[in-house]
Scaffold this motif. Structure first.
Motif, PDB file in Angstrom:
ATOM      1  N   ASP A 198       2.590   6.050   9.080  1.00  0.00           N
ATOM      2  CA  ASP A 198       1.357   6.425   9.274  1.00  0.00           C
ATOM      3  C   ASP A 198       0.918   6.131  10.605  1.00  0.00           C
ATOM      4  N   PRO A 199       0.511   7.014  11.386  1.00  0.00           N
ATOM      5  CA  PRO A 199       0.058   6.641  12.847  1.00  0.00           C
ATOM      6  C   PRO A 199      -0.775   5.541  12.970  1.00  0.00           C
ATOM      7  N   LYS A 200      -1.785   5.393  12.057  1.00  0.00           N
ATOM      8  CA  LYS A 200      -2.621   4.383  12.114  1.00  0.00           C
ATOM      9  C   LYS A 200      -1.982   3.034  11.925  1.00  0.00           C
ATOM     10  N   TYR A 201      -1.114   2.853  11.136  1.00  0.00           N
ATOM     11  CA  TYR A 201      -0.413   1.622  10.570  1.00  0.00           C
ATOM     12  C   TYR A 201       1.038   1.786  10.873  1.00  0.00           C
ATOM     13  N   PRO A 202       1.467   1.522  12.286  1.00  0.00           N
ATOM     14  CA  PRO A 202       2.661   1.747  12.724  1.00  0.00           C
ATOM     15  C   PRO A 202       3.672   0.545  12.352  1.00  0.00           C
ATOM     16  N   ASP A 203       3.102  -0.409  11.756  1.00  0.00           N
ATOM     17  CA  ASP A 203       3.938  -1.667  11.057  1.00  0.00           C
ATOM     18  C   ASP A 203       4.155  -1.254   9.531  1.00  0.00           C
ATOM     19  N   GLN A 204       3.813  -0.156   9.003  1.00  0.00           N
ATOM     20  CA  GLN A 204       3.832  -0.189   7.597  1.00  0.00           C
ATOM     21  C   GLN A 204       4.626   1.172   7.146  1.00  0.00           C
ATOM     22  N   LEU A 205       5.087   1.337   6.088  1.00  0.00           N
ATOM     23  CA  LEU A 205       6.132   2.480   5.566  1.00  0.00           C
ATOM     24  C   LEU A 205       5.615   3.007   4.297  1.00  0.00           C
ATOM     25  N   SER A 206       5.841   4.150   3.944  1.00  0.00           N
ATOM     26  CA  SER A 206       5.275   4.710   2.443  1.00  0.00           C
ATOM     27  C   SER A 206       6.488   5.224   1.638  1.00  0.00           C
ATOM     28  N   LEU A 207       6.868   5.051   0.716  1.00  0.00           N
ATOM     29  CA  LEU A 207       7.887   5.565  -0.147  1.00  0.00           C
ATOM     30  C   LEU A 207       7.262   6.145  -0.993  1.00  0.00           C
ATOM     31  N   GLU A 208       7.580   7.592  -1.214  1.00  0.00           N
ATOM     32  CA  GLU A 208       6.433   8.522  -2.030  1.00  0.00           C
ATOM     33  C   GLU A 208       7.481   9.109  -3.044  1.00  0.00           C
ATOM     34  N   TYR A 209       7.108   9.149  -4.314  1.00  0.00           N
ATOM     35  CA  TYR A 209       8.040  10.041  -5.476  1.00  0.00           C
ATOM     36  C   TYR A 209       6.967  10.992  -5.809  1.00  0.00           C
ATOM     37  N   TRP A 210       7.278  12.280  -5.889  1.00  0.00           N
ATOM     38  CA  TRP A 210       6.439  13.180  -6.238  1.00  0.00           C
ATOM     39  C   TRP A 210       6.991  13.968  -7.430  1.00  0.00           C
ATOM     40  N   PHE A 211       6.309  14.224  -8.337  1.00  0.00           N
ATOM     41  CA  PHE A 211       6.607  14.678  -9.891  1.00  0.00           C
ATOM     42  C   PHE A 211       5.949  16.030  -9.935  1.00  0.00           C
ATOM     43  N   PHE A 212       6.632  17.100 -10.229  1.00  0.00           N
ATOM     44  CA  PHE A 212       6.155  18.555 -10.465  1.00  0.00           C
ATOM     45  C   PHE A 212       6.492  18.987 -12.114  1.00  0.00           C
ATOM     46  N   TYR A 213       5.085  19.323 -12.598  1.00  0.00           N
ATOM     47  CA  TYR A 213       5.124  19.695 -13.842  1.00  0.00           C
ATOM     48  C   TYR A 213       4.679  21.240 -13.869  1.00  0.00           C
ATOM     49  N   ILE A 214       5.022  22.048 -14.808  1.00  0.00           N
ATOM     50  CA  ILE A 214       4.706  23.498 -14.834  1.00  0.00           C
ATOM     51  C   ILE A 214       3.190  23.642 -15.212  1.00  0.00           C
ATOM     52  N   PHE A 215       2.694  22.750 -15.984  1.00  0.00           N
ATOM     53  CA  PHE A 215       1.283  22.786 -16.507  1.00  0.00           C
ATOM     54  C   PHE A 215       0.700  21.629 -16.802  1.00  0.00           C
ATOM     55  N   ASN A 216      -0.816  21.499 -16.608  1.00  0.00           N
ATOM     56  CA  ASN A 216      -1.629  20.472 -16.859  1.00  0.00           C
ATOM     57  C   ASN A 216      -2.377  20.562 -18.117  1.00  0.00           C
ATOM     58  N   ASP A 217      -1.952  20.006 -19.235  1.00  0.00           N
ATOM     59  CA  ASP A 217      -2.495  20.510 -20.324  1.00  0.00           C
ATOM     60  C   ASP A 217      -3.616  19.173 -20.928  1.00  0.00           C
ATOM     61  N   TYR A 218      -4.475  19.155 -19.956  1.00  0.00           N
ATOM     62  CA  TYR A 218      -5.529  18.359 -20.185  1.00  0.00           C
ATOM     63  C   TYR A 218      -7.027  18.893 -20.308  1.00  0.00           C
ATOM     64  N   ILE A 234       4.376   0.705  -0.915  1.00  0.00           N
ATOM     65  CA  ILE A 234       4.318   0.458   0.608  1.00  0.00           C
ATOM     66  C   ILE A 234       4.913  -0.637   0.978  1.00  0.00           C
ATOM     67  N   PHE A 235       5.561  -0.709   2.162  1.00  0.00           N
ATOM     68  CA  PHE A 235       6.309  -1.734   2.629  1.00  0.00           C
ATOM     69  C   PHE A 235       5.822  -2.265   4.128  1.00  0.00           C
ATOM     70  N   ASP A 236       5.634  -3.794   4.002  1.00  0.00           N
ATOM     71  CA  ASP A 236       5.249  -4.122   5.418  1.00  0.00           C
ATOM     72  C   ASP A 236       6.605  -3.968   6.494  1.00  0.00           C
ATOM     73  N   ALA A 237       6.761  -2.937   6.738  1.00  0.00           N
ATOM     74  CA  ALA A 237       8.024  -2.750   7.513  1.00  0.00           C
ATOM     75  C   ALA A 237       7.798  -1.392   8.306  1.00  0.00           C
ATOM     76  N   PRO A 238       8.378  -1.503   9.684  1.00  0.00           N
ATOM     77  CA  PRO A 238       7.992  -0.105  10.457  1.00  0.00           C
ATOM     78  C   PRO A 238       9.185   0.809  10.282  1.00  0.00           C
ATOM     79  N   THR A 239      10.312   0.738   9.753  1.00  0.00           N
ATOM     80  CA  THR A 239      11.375   1.478   9.674  1.00  0.00           C
ATOM     81  C   THR A 239      11.983   1.232   8.099  1.00  0.00           C
TER      82      THR A 239
END
Length: 632
Positions: A133-153, A167-172
């Protein structure tokens, strides 16, 4: 030049080329594998409208699929291409959308059946991406994205993207491998819930793999087995994670950090359209991960949208209909009605007009004035019966407060019994405990006992209030204690048992439900007859039938409105508080229960006035008890 030619050839053939591997991507992929989530989806059901029928699936399941089309933003939407590939979506196309087979406003079993077909061909998959994140250069984000074909809500729509974020308190990525995550966020509708690494609510497998509980149908990611209540960014409605299947570990598809690299490997990540059919309002298909702020500015997004907890629907029973349970049902019912009328505004207008007409007609066909509560034995329109009951409450608030307190005490017995099964299974019994579905012989026995005690409580209330009115009408002194004590003088149990058994038996068979309704209304005054006319249970049932004869509709409508209002006052107030305040659901349910305890004696008094109206106009016949109008 050779690399360019090879990449072009792979794209033409429909095969996505592998991205170049850098030391940073190597470390990031190790990080993604180390913290890969474990998923506990909800149990599926034979009925396609219940349980969970969708898995986080490989995006390739819909790309190149002959049942999927890419459409443009015009009216009507123009067909751009059938069986679109990832490279087709990589051309961006803002305003375009993927169209899956089915109608999201009337899904029936189309998407569930399609999902079952795709699930048999493609393994569960999550897409892992490490971003700064350009505003937080000393932190890093690891994201896991899930795709479902339908939202049955409640807001049914094609396509569904959900995520969890570490979120990690690490730059790399290399530095992140030497430490632990500082925080975790699970996406939930319009927001996300935060947990610190090591929090009790964050369940881990092998010390590094967070356990995710996607809610049935909505796929909102939760931390445990609960029934969650949604307000604001939590979504509107209730998310259920109470019946998880055995855990699955989806395949991790690593998405390179550099944009050019991940577009080369996953060109569909450049798509700026929607992953599902365009619809109005919240039935619209969602945009992909690359269009989310959490993809481009993940730490900033976490700071602005994450909250520390979710609202849990209280598991403990309270007096009267639970506001939270009614809220869950009301939102679901309202969403279904909206779906059915969203593209048929004439139907919505017709339903609203019919509702207004029924209310106006019912209110205009009665009288509301001249509603003195005493004497009780005189003819009254049903509007006067309601006003008389309210006036009686205003004149004798202590007496009605006593009935409310007695109702609460009697109902505490059912509350305690309802918790017996949970205690037997060593389950939590606090008001914020997980909502579990009890099964087995003991659970069924407890449920039956609770039902019988609830019916008995209401019968006692009707009899005590009727006894109070009867004594007031005769000018006799009366208190809550004496009225309740006198209840044992009448054969209530036998008459009430016959009434309930007949109604239940007739309700079991669909064809006889109209008979159950007819019987329930025609014998609705059995308790009042028993108390006021001092007769046997069988005689009281017959007498009630004669009182209602030839006035069935004029009895059914007022009874429905009066009893329905008594039952609804608490939940309606609770729903208003749920939407308008940040009070806890437990406190709101307590307020709702207090209102219910006050409203039901008033409703019982209104029913008693309706009985007196019928009894004055139809005295007992020969062979029946003494005239109810005669003073003792």
């Amino acid at each position: 030049m050779l690399v360019v030619l090879l990449s072009s050839a792979l794209l033409v053939s429909g095969i996505e080329p592998a991205a170049a591997t850098s030391p940073e991507d190597t470390a990031a992929q190790q990080l993604a594998d180390r913290y890969a989530p474990v998923v506990k989806l909800q149990d599926s059901a034979a009925n396609c409208s219940e349980g969970e029928h969708y898995r986080p699936i490989d995006v390739q399941s819909v790309l190149g699929n002959q049942q999927v089309a890419l459409r443009g933003p015009w009216e009507p939407p123009d067909l751009i291409k059938t069986q679109p590939q990832g490279k087709d979506l990589g051309l961006r196309y803002p305003g375009y959308f993927l169209d899956f087979p089915g109608d999201p406003l009337r899904p029936a079993c189309d998407y569930a059946n399609w999902s079952a077909q795709l699930n048999s061909q493609y393994a569960p998959t999550v897409y892992a991406h490490v971003a700064g994140d350009p505003k937080y250069p000393d932190q890093l984000s690891l994201e896991y994205w899930f795709f479902y074909i339908f939202n049955d809500y409640n807001n049914t729509h094609e396509g569904d993207w959900e995520s969890i974020q570490l979120i990690f308190d690490a730059p790399t990525p290399q530095a992140a491998l030497t430490t632990q995550p500082a925080a975790v966020g699970y996406s939930q509708h319009g927001g996300a819930e935060r947990a610190k690494w090591g929090d009790a609510k964050l369940e881990l497998v092998d010390g590094t793999h967070p356990v995710v509980y996607p809610a049935a149908g909505s796929h909102a990611n939760k931390y445990g087995q609960r029934l969650y209540l949604g307000r604001g960014s939590e979504g509107l409605g209730c998310d259920d994670t109470t019946r998880p299947e055995p855990a699955i570990t989806p395949k991790v598809a690593y998405v390179p950090m550099n944009r050019a690299d991940y577009l080369a490997q996953y060109p569909w990540l450049g798509f700026e359209g929607r992953w599902g059919e365009r619809q109005r309002s919240f039935f619209d298909g969602p945009t992909g991960p690359n269009m989310k702020e959490s993809w481009t500015a993940p730490i900033q997004d976490a700071e602005s949208t994450w909250r520390d907890d979710s609202t849990v629907v209280p598991a403990g029973a309270l007096l009267g209909p639970s506001s939270t349970s009614v809220f869950c049902a009301a939102v679901g019912t309202g969403s279904n009605l909206l779906r059915e009328t969203l593209d048929r505004t004439w139907l919505l207008a017709l339903l609203l007009a019919l509702l207004i007409a029924v209310v106006w007609f019912a209110a205009s066909r009665t009288r509301w004035t001249d509603a003195d509560p005493l004497p009780a034995r005189r003819p009254r329109a049903w509007g006067q019966a309601v006003v008389s009951a309210v006036q009686l409450f205003r004149r004798r608030p202590g007496l009605f407060a006593g009935f409310a307190a007695a109702l609460g005490v009697l109902s505490l017995v059912t509350v305690s019994l309802a918790r017996l099964e949970a205690a037997r299974r060593d389950a939590p019994t606090d008001l914020s405990a997980p909502t579990q579905t009890a099964t087995g012989f003991w659970a069924a026995l407890v449920a039956l006992a609770v039902t019988l005690l609830t019916i008995a409580t209401y019968v006692v209330l009707l009899a005590a209030v009727m006894r109070t009115l009867d004594q007031l009408d005769r000018g006799e002194p009366v208190t809550t204690t004496t009225a309740l004590r006198d209840v044992i003088r009448w054969p209530l149990a036998r008459a009430a048992a016959q009434y309930v058994v007949v109604v239940v038996v007739l309700t079991i068979f669909v064809a006889t439900i109209p008979l159950a309704v007819y019987y329930a209304v025609s014998r609705a005054f059995v308790v009042q007859v028993l108390v006021a006319e001092h007769c046997s249970g069988g005689t009281a049932l017959r007498r009630s039938r004669r009182l209602v004869a030839r006035r069935w509709w004029r009895t059914a409508v007022p009874l429905t409105l009066v009893v329905g209002a008594g039952l609804a006052v608490g939940p309606i107030a609770g729903i208003v508080l749920l939407l308008a305040t940040d009070w806890s659901p437990t406190l709101i349910n307590v307020v709702s229960s207090i209102l219910f305890a006050l409203a039901m004696p008033i409703a019982a008094a209104a029913v008693a006035y309706l009985y007196f109206d019928r009894a004055t106009q139809r005295p007992p016949e020969a062979g029946e008890p003494l005239d109810a109008l005669r003073s003792a």
